[in-house]
Design a protein around this motif. Structure first.
Motif, PDB file in Angstrom:
ATOM      1  N   GLY A  71     -27.257 -22.964  24.421  1.00  0.00           N
ATOM      2  CA  GLY A  71     -27.092 -24.370  24.044  1.00  0.00           C
ATOM      3  C   GLY A  71     -27.642 -25.254  25.143  1.00  0.00           C
ATOM      4  O   GLY A  71     -27.000 -26.203  25.588  1.00  0.00           O
ATOM      5  N   ALA A  72     -28.882 -24.904  25.587  1.00  0.00           N
ATOM      6  CA  ALA A  72     -29.487 -25.608  26.734  1.00  0.00           C
ATOM      7  C   ALA A  72     -30.425 -26.724  26.292  1.00  0.00           C
ATOM      8  O   ALA A  72     -31.047 -27.367  27.132  1.00  0.00           O
ATOM      9  CB  ALA A  72     -30.251 -24.611  27.607  1.00  0.00           C
ATOM     10  N   SER A  73     -30.529 -26.972  24.991  1.00  0.00           N
ATOM     11  CA  SER A  73     -31.558 -27.915  24.526  1.00  0.00           C
ATOM     12  C   SER A  73     -31.148 -29.372  24.627  1.00  0.00           C
ATOM     13  O   SER A  73     -31.978 -30.262  24.429  1.00  0.00           O
ATOM     14  CB  SER A  73     -31.945 -27.592  23.076  1.00  0.00           C
ATOM     15  OG  SER A  73     -30.796 -27.630  22.255  1.00  0.00           O
ATOM     16  N   LEU A  96     -31.478 -20.998  26.207  1.00  0.00           N
ATOM     17  CA  LEU A  96     -31.351 -20.540  24.821  1.00  0.00           C
ATOM     18  C   LEU A  96     -30.830 -21.652  23.918  1.00  0.00           C
ATOM     19  O   LEU A  96     -29.908 -22.393  24.295  1.00  0.00           O
ATOM     20  CB  LEU A  96     -30.371 -19.351  24.742  1.00  0.00           C
ATOM     21  CG  LEU A  96     -30.911 -17.935  24.996  1.00  0.00           C
ATOM     22  CD1 LEU A  96     -31.513 -17.827  26.391  1.00  0.00           C
ATOM     23  CD2 LEU A  96     -29.810 -16.909  24.815  1.00  0.00           C
ATOM     24  N   ALA A  97     -31.394 -21.751  22.733  1.00  0.00           N
ATOM     25  CA  ALA A  97     -30.931 -22.669  21.677  1.00  0.00           C
ATOM     26  C   ALA A  97     -31.906 -22.508  20.511  1.00  0.00           C
ATOM     27  O   ALA A  97     -32.820 -21.664  20.571  1.00  0.00           O
ATOM     28  CB  ALA A  97     -30.882 -24.117  22.156  1.00  0.00           C
ATOM     29  N   ARG A  98     -31.742 -23.343  19.466  1.00  0.00           N
ATOM     30  CA  ARG A  98     -32.670 -23.256  18.325  1.00  0.00           C
ATOM     31  C   ARG A  98     -33.885 -24.147  18.522  1.00  0.00           C
ATOM     32  O   ARG A  98     -34.976 -23.811  18.101  1.00  0.00           O
ATOM     33  CB  ARG A  98     -31.939 -23.654  17.038  1.00  0.00           C
ATOM     34  CG  ARG A  98     -30.835 -22.688  16.633  1.00  0.00           C
ATOM     35  CD  ARG A  98     -29.942 -23.280  15.575  1.00  0.00           C
ATOM     36  NE  ARG A  98     -29.326 -24.522  16.056  1.00  0.00           N
ATOM     37  CZ  ARG A  98     -28.471 -25.264  15.360  1.00  0.00           C
ATOM     38  NH1 ARG A  98     -28.126 -24.891  14.148  1.00  0.00           N
ATOM     39  NH2 ARG A  98     -27.960 -26.359  15.878  1.00  0.00           N
ATOM     40  N   ASN A 154     -21.597 -19.873  27.868  1.00  0.00           N
ATOM     41  CA  ASN A 154     -21.521 -20.027  26.413  1.00  0.00           C
ATOM     42  C   ASN A 154     -21.147 -21.472  26.101  1.00  0.00           C
ATOM     43  O   ASN A 154     -19.973 -21.836  26.079  1.00  0.00           O
ATOM     44  CB  ASN A 154     -20.459 -19.071  25.846  1.00  0.00           C
ATOM     45  CG  ASN A 154     -20.948 -17.640  25.796  1.00  0.00           C
ATOM     46  OD1 ASN A 154     -22.041 -17.364  25.301  1.00  0.00           O
ATOM     47  ND2 ASN A 154     -20.150 -16.711  26.316  1.00  0.00           N
ATOM     48  N   ASN A 155     -22.173 -22.268  25.853  1.00  0.00           N
ATOM     49  CA  ASN A 155     -21.963 -23.718  25.729  1.00  0.00           C
ATOM     50  C   ASN A 155     -22.296 -24.260  24.335  1.00  0.00           C
ATOM     51  O   ASN A 155     -21.920 -25.383  24.012  1.00  0.00           O
ATOM     52  CB  ASN A 155     -22.845 -24.399  26.806  1.00  0.00           C
ATOM     53  CG  ASN A 155     -23.076 -25.859  26.548  1.00  0.00           C
ATOM     54  OD1 ASN A 155     -22.216 -26.697  26.841  1.00  0.00           O
ATOM     55  ND2 ASN A 155     -24.231 -26.205  25.979  1.00  0.00           N
ATOM     56  N   ALA A 156     -22.971 -23.469  23.491  1.00  0.00           N
ATOM     57  CA  ALA A 156     -23.385 -23.984  22.179  1.00  0.00           C
ATOM     58  C   ALA A 156     -22.159 -24.398  21.375  1.00  0.00           C
ATOM     59  O   ALA A 156     -21.156 -23.680  21.341  1.00  0.00           O
ATOM     60  CB  ALA A 156     -24.180 -22.924  21.416  1.00  0.00           C
ATOM     61  N   SER A 197     -11.199 -24.307  16.354  1.00  0.00           N
ATOM     62  CA  SER A 197     -12.201 -23.391  16.920  1.00  0.00           C
ATOM     63  C   SER A 197     -12.165 -23.427  18.446  1.00  0.00           C
ATOM     64  O   SER A 197     -12.331 -22.388  19.102  1.00  0.00           O
ATOM     65  CB  SER A 197     -13.601 -23.732  16.397  1.00  0.00           C
ATOM     66  OG  SER A 197     -13.994 -25.027  16.800  1.00  0.00           O
ATOM     67  N   LYS A 198     -11.925 -24.592  19.030  1.00  0.00           N
ATOM     68  CA  LYS A 198     -11.883 -24.650  20.498  1.00  0.00           C
ATOM     69  C   LYS A 198     -10.608 -23.999  21.035  1.00  0.00           C
ATOM     70  O   LYS A 198     -10.611 -23.400  22.114  1.00  0.00           O
ATOM     71  CB  LYS A 198     -12.014 -26.100  20.974  1.00  0.00           C
ATOM     72  CG  LYS A 198     -13.410 -26.682  20.737  1.00  0.00           C
ATOM     73  CD  LYS A 198     -14.484 -25.906  21.498  1.00  0.00           C
ATOM     74  CE  LYS A 198     -15.854 -26.556  21.412  1.00  0.00           C
ATOM     75  NZ  LYS A 198     -16.885 -25.839  22.189  1.00  0.00           N
ATOM     76  N   ALA A 199      -9.498 -24.079  20.285  1.00  0.00           N
ATOM     77  CA  ALA A 199      -8.291 -23.340  20.680  1.00  0.00           C
ATOM     78  C   ALA A 199      -8.573 -21.842  20.630  1.00  0.00           C
ATOM     79  O   ALA A 199      -8.127 -21.080  21.496  1.00  0.00           O
ATOM     80  CB  ALA A 199      -7.123 -23.701  19.764  1.00  0.00           C
ATOM     81  N   PRO A 203     -14.129 -29.794  28.896  1.00  0.00           N
ATOM     82  CA  PRO A 203     -14.572 -31.161  29.181  1.00  0.00           C
ATOM     83  C   PRO A 203     -13.724 -32.169  28.412  1.00  0.00           C
ATOM     84  O   PRO A 203     -13.282 -31.903  27.288  1.00  0.00           O
ATOM     85  CB  PRO A 203     -16.019 -31.177  28.658  1.00  0.00           C
ATOM     86  CG  PRO A 203     -16.400 -29.748  28.427  1.00  0.00           C
ATOM     87  CD  PRO A 203     -15.129 -29.022  28.151  1.00  0.00           C
ATOM     88  N   GLY A 204     -13.524 -33.334  29.028  1.00  0.00           N
ATOM     89  CA  GLY A 204     -12.963 -34.473  28.301  1.00  0.00           C
ATOM     90  C   GLY A 204     -14.104 -35.123  27.542  1.00  0.00           C
ATOM     91  O   GLY A 204     -14.835 -34.443  26.820  1.00  0.00           O
ATOM     92  N   LEU A 205     -14.312 -36.415  27.736  1.00  0.00           N
ATOM     93  CA  LEU A 205     -15.392 -37.096  27.012  1.00  0.00           C
ATOM     94  C   LEU A 205     -16.600 -37.312  27.919  1.00  0.00           C
ATOM     95  O   LEU A 205     -16.481 -37.923  28.989  1.00  0.00           O
ATOM     96  CB  LEU A 205     -14.890 -38.449  26.495  1.00  0.00           C
ATOM     97  CG  LEU A 205     -15.916 -39.277  25.724  1.00  0.00           C
ATOM     98  CD1 LEU A 205     -16.370 -38.563  24.453  1.00  0.00           C
ATOM     99  CD2 LEU A 205     -15.344 -40.648  25.380  1.00  0.00           C
TER     100      LEU A 205
END
Ligand SMILES: NC(=O)c1ccc[n+]([C@@H]2O[C@H](COP(=O)([O-])OP(=O)(O)OC[C@H]3O[C@@H](n4cnc5c(N)ncnc54)[C@H](OP(=O)(O)O)[C@@H]3O)[C@@H](O)[C@H]2O)c1
Length: 262
Positions: A20-22, A43-45, A96-98, A169-171, A196-198
């Motif tokens: 999720g680097a894009s 990596l990303a689409r 793993n950030n995507a 999903s984040k939980a 992360p917060g906002l």
């Protein structure tokens, strides 16, 4: 100086895979890894975005490899990890950030939206890790950082910002992080999550950052009184990716200006 005082922050000889680097937080984490001396696999689409970032990193003296990857597709992840290993020979760090943040609640979200949320935010981590972990186990070394969210532990009260699939999903990312940490600690692999917060990004700029109502409520809640600034997440990501965190295992480190302590 003895080794006790060498805190292990150096990433100079490391290979970091950023999924999720894009755009957004992932692109900035990749810049930070490169600035810390690591080779980065992006990596990303959206390959055009990755190539532009790769050129930026290389022109600043770093090394970047671009690999297309759709984390919802296990085959794509298997191919991508294999391409990274061919190009870089090893993987020390996996970020793993995507992620996707689909708006809506149990009454409005359809199955396709639930599936997209879990396929990206949870199974995306599983798909990539499935092919990276055996390699890390073989080398008895690895640092895995899963990007969760404060929304793993808190929810949004205002109707327009309800995101039940995102919360759930984040939980799940936290549970997955703990499970992986328990299984892989004995192989010299640490697995931790960041909340992360906002922060401004594609995900938030067109929605949360557009709403004065949300920003006012956020400012009132957060002891720091403002969203995170660009780069303010990177110190935590780099710490959990370095040997300075060698005894930190299965933890959820929140970076939110204190919002979740109020
Ligand atoms: N910004 C915030 O305030 C905030 C707060 C808490 C948590 N987070 C989390 O931080 C992470 C990054 O989000 P962001 O804010 O930087 O948003 P963003 O700018 O929208 O970035 C999302 C990244 O995920 C990638 N991605 C999405 N679906 C993918 C797929 N199927 N396969 C591969 N990559 C995929 C996107 O790449 P492609 O579209 O090119 O594939 C993009 O690089 C997410 O996990 C998000 O939940 C963000």
């Amino acid at each position: 100086m003895t080794d006790f005082f060498n805190l292990g922050f150096n990433l100079g000889d490391r290979v970091a895979v950023v999924v999720g680097a894009s755009s957004g937080l992932g692109a900035d984490a990749a810049r930070a890894y490169a600035a810390a001396g690591a080779d980065v696999a992006l990596l990303a689409r959206r390959v055009d975005r990755l190539e532009a970032l790769g050129e930026e990193i290389e022109s600043a003296g770093g090394r970047a490899v671009v690999v297309r990857c759709d984390v919802t597709d296990e085959g794509s992840c298997r191919t991508a990890v294999s391409a990274v290993l061919d190009a870089c020979e090893r993987i020390d760090i996996l970020l793993n950030n995507a992620g996707v943040a689909v708006r809506g609640g149990v009454e409005t979200l359809n199955d396709e939206e639930w599936d997209r949320s879990f396929d990206t935010n949870v199974k995306g981590i599983v798909h990539v890790s499935k092919y990276v972990v055996p390699h890390m186990k073989e080398r008895s070394y690895g640092k895995i950082v899963n990007i969760a969210s404060v929304n793993a532990v808190i929810a949004d009260k205002q109707d327009v910002f309800v995101r039940h699939a995102y919360n759930a999903s984040k939980a799940a990312v936290l549970g997955l992080t703990r499970g992986m940490a328990c299984s892989y600690a004995r192989y010299g692999i640490t697995v931790n999550a960041v909340g992360p917060g906002l922060f401004a990004s594609e995900m938030t700029e067109s929605t949360l950052f557009k709403s004065d109502e949300f920003l006012d409520a956020y400012g009132a809640l957060d002891p720091t009184g403002r969203p995170g600034r660009r780069g303010e997440l990177n110190g935590t990501i780099l710490y959990l990716s370095s040997d300075a965190s060698s005894y930190v295992q299965g933890q959820f480190v929140v970076v939110d200006g204190g919002m979740t302590i109020v």
